[in-house]
Motif scaffolding. Structure first.
Motif, short mmCIF file in Angstrom:
data_model
loop_
_atom_site.label_atom_id
_atom_site.label_comp_id
_atom_site.label_asym_id
_atom_site.label_seq_id
_atom_site.Cartn_x
_atom_site.Cartn_y
_atom_site.Cartn_z
N VAL A 414 -39.48 76.75 80.12
CA VAL A 414 -40.20 75.23 78.95
C VAL A 414 -39.27 74.15 79.17
CG1 VAL A 414 -40.66 73.97 77.04
CG2 VAL A 414 -41.18 76.94 77.01
N TYR A 425 -44.86 68.47 78.38
CA TYR A 425 -45.51 69.12 78.25
C TYR A 425 -44.66 70.32 77.13
CZ TYR A 425 -49.42 68.62 82.33
OH TYR A 425 -49.74 68.37 82.05
N SER A 426 -43.35 70.26 77.50
CA SER A 426 -42.58 70.64 77.17
C SER A 426 -41.60 70.51 75.58
CB SER A 426 -41.19 70.83 77.83
OG SER A 426 -40.77 69.50 77.76
N ILE A 429 -44.59 72.38 73.65
CA ILE A 429 -44.43 73.23 73.07
C ILE A 429 -43.69 73.87 72.10
CG2 ILE A 429 -43.72 75.37 73.94
CD1 ILE A 429 -44.95 74.89 76.77
#
Length: 491
Positions: A414, A425-426, A429
């Motif tokens: 991640v 993106y990380s 999440i």
């Protein structure tokens, strides 16, 4: 220290392609500009930076570095700098972190079963020995929780976790002193040798002995505990233990192993919810822990130590809140704050506003985030002990560690996703998993504040079914209470 020393040893220090010697009449910036291409920063906001992996060729084209220069301001050597595990080879570091978590998973699965079948004491001794040899597993000790009264369970968990944080705090100081990863790994692992030698004096859990029908040994250990506490074990209790008859389910637990954690609708729900909670909490905690060095705003060793120290008040705050407002609401508060901090990180990465980029805000966010995630970690750790009976407690903790290890093995990927491609993106999440963690803690798991620990499988199968606020689908038939059950289950 031995368990977490690999985090600093695998730190990726600042680096770039090795350049020819700089003339005295040129600035560092102009000299780099001549040889190193400028690339877009993964954090976005149209930021640019010198590439850490590319260099111009004689034809003014770019190619990957063949030799690297590493910043040795703080780290003389690390595993990545010794092996050039950077740029295209950076995935090696991510994989090593992941393999470490997989090792935890395998060890937890094996030793969780081992602890419930052969006892807590041999589990501690063997796992310590293996950790010293290869750092493959973590000791999954539950004795301290099983010999504590319900009112002291939170305090015992606090002390155990506080000393974990103290070890985390001391670890970077050793690296700062040694500066080389090899002696650092040896010394921080060797600190476990005295623990291994003295572990032979640990007593076996009386609860485990009783559940496994070793009544005489159980009485022997209880008398030892009573003697240390200036008490006497009454003959009435002694006779009651000797004449007690254990339910036949105790034998079936040994056969079923982890499957017994799903033997019953309510126990299966509690187990599933806890496993999901382990995924959410571990992913967040591991991400914060692994990025500790990256979030440094000065001396990385002091910053790492300071962030680790932030866990200590976090555990005391968690213990205080858990004993006053309950486990559920404590978890809800901590996950809400953590979610907001992850969101602030996103704005910080994509907004150049001066106050958002200030050093004091960055340091504050890191410390508060570490503190609040510590509270969540404390809650799931405590719940894992409180929702399972003695005959399955080690197995339940092991299954939680198995799932936790799997989630922890995903955390490096991640972070790699955000570091190499796009930080959004990380962040997405981590925000999503934190929200899920808060929902699970707040609305679905039963409250365990001041509740007697389940002693049998039947206790665990019934635990939580009367909590109508969170379990509205309980059948009338399920509400029937066996009059032969202990009073604590009828109330």
């Amino acid at each position: 220290m031995a368990f977490n020393n690999i985090i600093l040893a695998l730190t990726i220090t600042q680096h770039n392609c090795k350049l020819p010697e700089k003339p005295a009449n040129l600035s560092e910036y102009l000299w780099k500009l001549k040889y190193i291409p400028v690339v877009e920063d993964a954090t976005g906001d149209n930021r640019t930076k010198f590439s850490a992996c590319l260099i111009y060729t004689a034809n003014n084209e770019t190619e990957a570095c063949s030799i690297y220069d590493y910043d040795k301001t703080w780290y003389e050597t690390t595993v990545p700098s010794d092996n050039n595990w950077v740029c295209d080879n950076e995935l090696n570091v991510v994989n090593i972190f992941s393999y470490s978590k997989i090792g935890e998973t395998v060890g937890s699965f094996i030793f969780g079963w081992f602890g419930d079948v052969y006892g807590r004491k041999p589990t501690i001794i063997i796992s310590l020995a293996m950790l010293i040899i290869g750092r493959l597993i973590s000791g999954t000790a539950t004795i301290s929780m099983e010999i504590s009264s319900p009112k002291r369970r939170a305090s015992v968990a606090t002390l155990r976790l506080v000393f974990t944080s103290i070890g985390l705090c001391l670890t970077p100081l050793f690296y700062w002193w040694l500066r080389n990863w090899k002696p650092y790994m040896i010394i921080t692992t060797a600190t476990l040798i005295p623990c291994l030698l003295f572990s032979w004096n640990i007593i076996e859990s009386p609860r485990w002995l009783w559940v496994n029908r070793e009544y005489k040994k159980c009485i022997q250990k209880l008398k030892l505990i009573a003697k240390v506490n200036n008490r006497n074990l009454s003959s009435t209790i002694e006779n009651e233990i000797l004449t007690s008859e254990q339910d036949v389910l105790a034998d079936s637990v040994k056969v079923l192993g982890p499957l017994a954690l799903f033997s019953g609708w309510r126990l299966a729900i509690n187990t599933t919810l806890q496993l999901l909670l382990w995924v959410c909490v571990t992913l967040n905690y591991t991400a914060v822990l692994l990025s500790s060095a990256e979030k440094s705003y000065g001396n990385p060793f002091l910053d790492f130590a300071g962030q680790s120290l932030a866990e200590i008040p976090g555990y005391f705050v968690a213990s205080w809140l858990a004993d006053r407002i309950g486990r559920r609401y404590t978890g809800m508060i901590s996950t809400t704050i953590t979610t907001f901090i992850w969101i602030i990180y996103v704005f910080r990465d994509f907004n150049g506003t001066e106050w958002l980029q200030s050093q004091w805000l960055g340091t504050s966010l890191v410390i508060i985030n570490r503190l609040t995630i510590t509270v969540s970690y404390y809650i799931i750790d405590l719940l894992n002990f409180e929702l399972y009976p003695t005959c399955l407690r080690q197995t339940g903790m092991a299954l939680g560690n198995v799932v936790s290890g799997g989630a922890g093995s995903l955390a490096p990927y991640v972070l790699h996703l955000g570091r190499r491609f796009d930080v959004r993106y990380s962040s997405a999440i981590l925000i999503a998993t934190t929200i899920l963690c808060g929902v699970l803690t707040s609305f679905f798991l039963p409250e365990t504040l001041n509740v007697k620990l389940p002693e049998t499988l039947e206790d665990a199968q019934r635990f939580g079914r009367r909590d109508r606020t969170y379990y509205m689908s309980v059948n009338v038939k399920d509400e029937t209470v066996d009059s032969n059950l202990p009073a604590c289950n009828r109330d």
